[in-house]
Each structure stands twice: as C-alpha cells, then as structure tokens.
Design an enzyme around this catalytic site. Structure first.
Site, PDB file in Angstrom:
ATOM      1  N   SER A  23       0.864  -1.178   0.000  1.00 36.86           N
ATOM      2  CA  SER A  23       0.000   0.000   0.000  1.00 36.86           C
ATOM      3  C   SER A  23       0.900   1.227   0.000  1.00 36.86           C
ATOM      4  O   SER A  23       1.682   1.391  -0.929  1.00 36.86           O
ATOM      5  CB  SER A  23      -0.929  -0.049   1.217  1.00 36.86           C
ATOM      6  OG  SER A  23      -1.812   1.041   1.228  1.00 36.86           O
ATOM      7  N   HIS A  59      -2.287  -0.676  -3.388  1.00 37.36           N
ATOM      8  CA  HIS A  59      -3.248   0.419  -3.251  1.00 37.36           C
ATOM      9  C   HIS A  59      -2.573   1.686  -3.758  1.00 37.36           C
ATOM     10  O   HIS A  59      -2.002   2.445  -2.984  1.00 37.36           O
ATOM     11  CB  HIS A  59      -3.644   0.635  -1.789  1.00 37.36           C
ATOM     12  CG  HIS A  59      -4.140  -0.590  -1.102  1.00 37.36           C
ATOM     13  ND1 HIS A  59      -4.089  -0.728   0.259  1.00 37.36           N
ATOM     14  CD2 HIS A  59      -4.700  -1.730  -1.564  1.00 37.36           C
ATOM     15  CE1 HIS A  59      -4.606  -1.889   0.606  1.00 37.36           C
ATOM     16  NE2 HIS A  59      -4.979  -2.523  -0.493  1.00 37.36           N
ATOM     17  N   ASP A  98      -4.693  -4.557   5.531  1.00 39.29           N
ATOM     18  CA  ASP A  98      -5.037  -5.407   4.398  1.00 39.29           C
ATOM     19  C   ASP A  98      -3.879  -6.369   4.127  1.00 39.29           C
ATOM     20  O   ASP A  98      -2.725  -5.962   4.085  1.00 39.29           O
ATOM     21  CB  ASP A  98      -5.304  -4.546   3.159  1.00 39.29           C
ATOM     22  CG  ASP A  98      -5.919  -5.321   2.012  1.00 39.29           C
ATOM     23  OD1 ASP A  98      -6.476  -6.416   2.240  1.00 39.29           O
ATOM     24  OD2 ASP A  98      -5.851  -4.824   0.879  1.00 39.29           O
TER      25      ASP A  98
END
Length: 192
Positions: free
Chosen positions: A16, A43, A136
């Site tokens: 991310s 992300h 995540d």
C-alpha cells in the site's frame, strides 16, 4: 521424504503506502525472472495502472502488465491488479475480476487476492507482504499459511509504512521477516 516445501508455482505480493518504490526495489533486485508468475495488488490510488506497470517494467526489465479476466498467468511475468477491481484466482488458476464491496477500505484488496490464491495454489504459493498503512493482507497471509503456503513479510522497522507488515506479523506470523533489500535474493532461493 524431506521436510523441504515444494517450490512455489505462484508468487503474490501486497503493498500500500510506499508500494511503488518498494516494488521497484523488489523487482529491480531480481537477477533473473522467477520461474513462477508474480501477481501484485498495490493500493496506488491511481485510476490508470498503465504508467504504474511501465515504471515497474522499466526498473526491472520484466514483462509487467495489468491482469485480465480469465488470463492464465505465465512464469516470469508480473501481473498488477487493475484499479477499482478485486483480483482473484479461480480454482482453475485463471484470473477473475470483481467489483464486490471494498475490503479493508480497498478495491483491489490484498486479502481478496491472497485468500483466493491460497485456495488455488495451496502449498505451491509464496506471498510477499510489503509496506502499507493499513491491515489489508493480514487475513490473507493467515489463510495462505493455513493452506501450506509460505509468507515473507518486510521487516516493519525498515518499511516506509510499517502498519501493514506489523499487522500481518501479529495476526499471521511469517516464514521469513527481513528488510526489503534482502527479499529479492530470498525469492530467488525459494524459486529455483
């Protein structure tokens, strides 16, 4: 029979915040293409992942592109989840794309990829969890380890954003936890 795990047939990577730089270092550090496909969820916040793929390809010299529905991933290639879609493995090991609700505030979600990959590849899966600012990937890593796959986690102390690797270590543990600079050589040793 030895206790050596079988070599992976697929490598999944999640990241991310700080992910582009981490992926450039990871892919750029590989001395050779891996004999397994590498599938990435990052992300990025970008609506168009073409430039993201071009930046990774330029740094690594590897073929990098967006994953496509029903595509069979090929060894030595890097596949990136398209923006706005969850990327999954079907049981026949082809890609599937989904617009199901966000998971951990994200779509694509690392957990969605990792959990589906665990179901498809079992003990032939290797996961790499890198820098990130949320949790995540932690559930997905737990599922991968339960299915017999292996997990590499970037050392949170050296990650640009330590939350994602720290959450993964807390929930799932890891088979290997080391600084990003050391992960490419480990990948090559685990993927002979």
């Amino acid at each position: 029979m030895s206790g050596t795990p079988p070599p992976p047939r697929a490598v999944v990577v999640g990241c991310s915040a700080g992910g582009l730089a981490a992926l450039q270092q990871l892919l750029g550090g590989l001395a050779r293409p891996l004999p397994a496909p590498m599938v990435v969820v990052c992300h990025s916040g970008s609506e168009d992942m073409r430039l993201f793929c071009e930046l990774l390809a330029a740094r690594s010299g590897l073929p990098v592109g967006e994953a496509e529905e029903r595509c069979v991933p090929q060894p030595g290639h890097v596949y990136v989840a398209p923006s706005g879609y969850h990327l999954l493995f079907e049981r026949d090991r082809r890609f599937a794309l989904s617009v199901d609700p966000r998971v951990a505030f994200s779509r694509p979600s690392v957990d969605v990829l990792f959990e589906s990959a665990a179901e498809a590849w079992h003990d032939r899966l290797l996961a790499v969890l890198l820098t990130g600012a949320n949790a995540d990937g932690a559930q997905g890593c737990r599922r991968i380890r339960a299915a017999g796959g292996r997990v590499i986690v970037e050392d949170p102390r050296t990650a640009q954003a330590p939350a994602m690797p720290a959450a993964t270590l807390e929930l799932a543990g890891a088979d290997h936890c080391l600084p990003l600079a050391d992960i490419p050589a480990l990948l090559e040793s685990l993927c002979p």
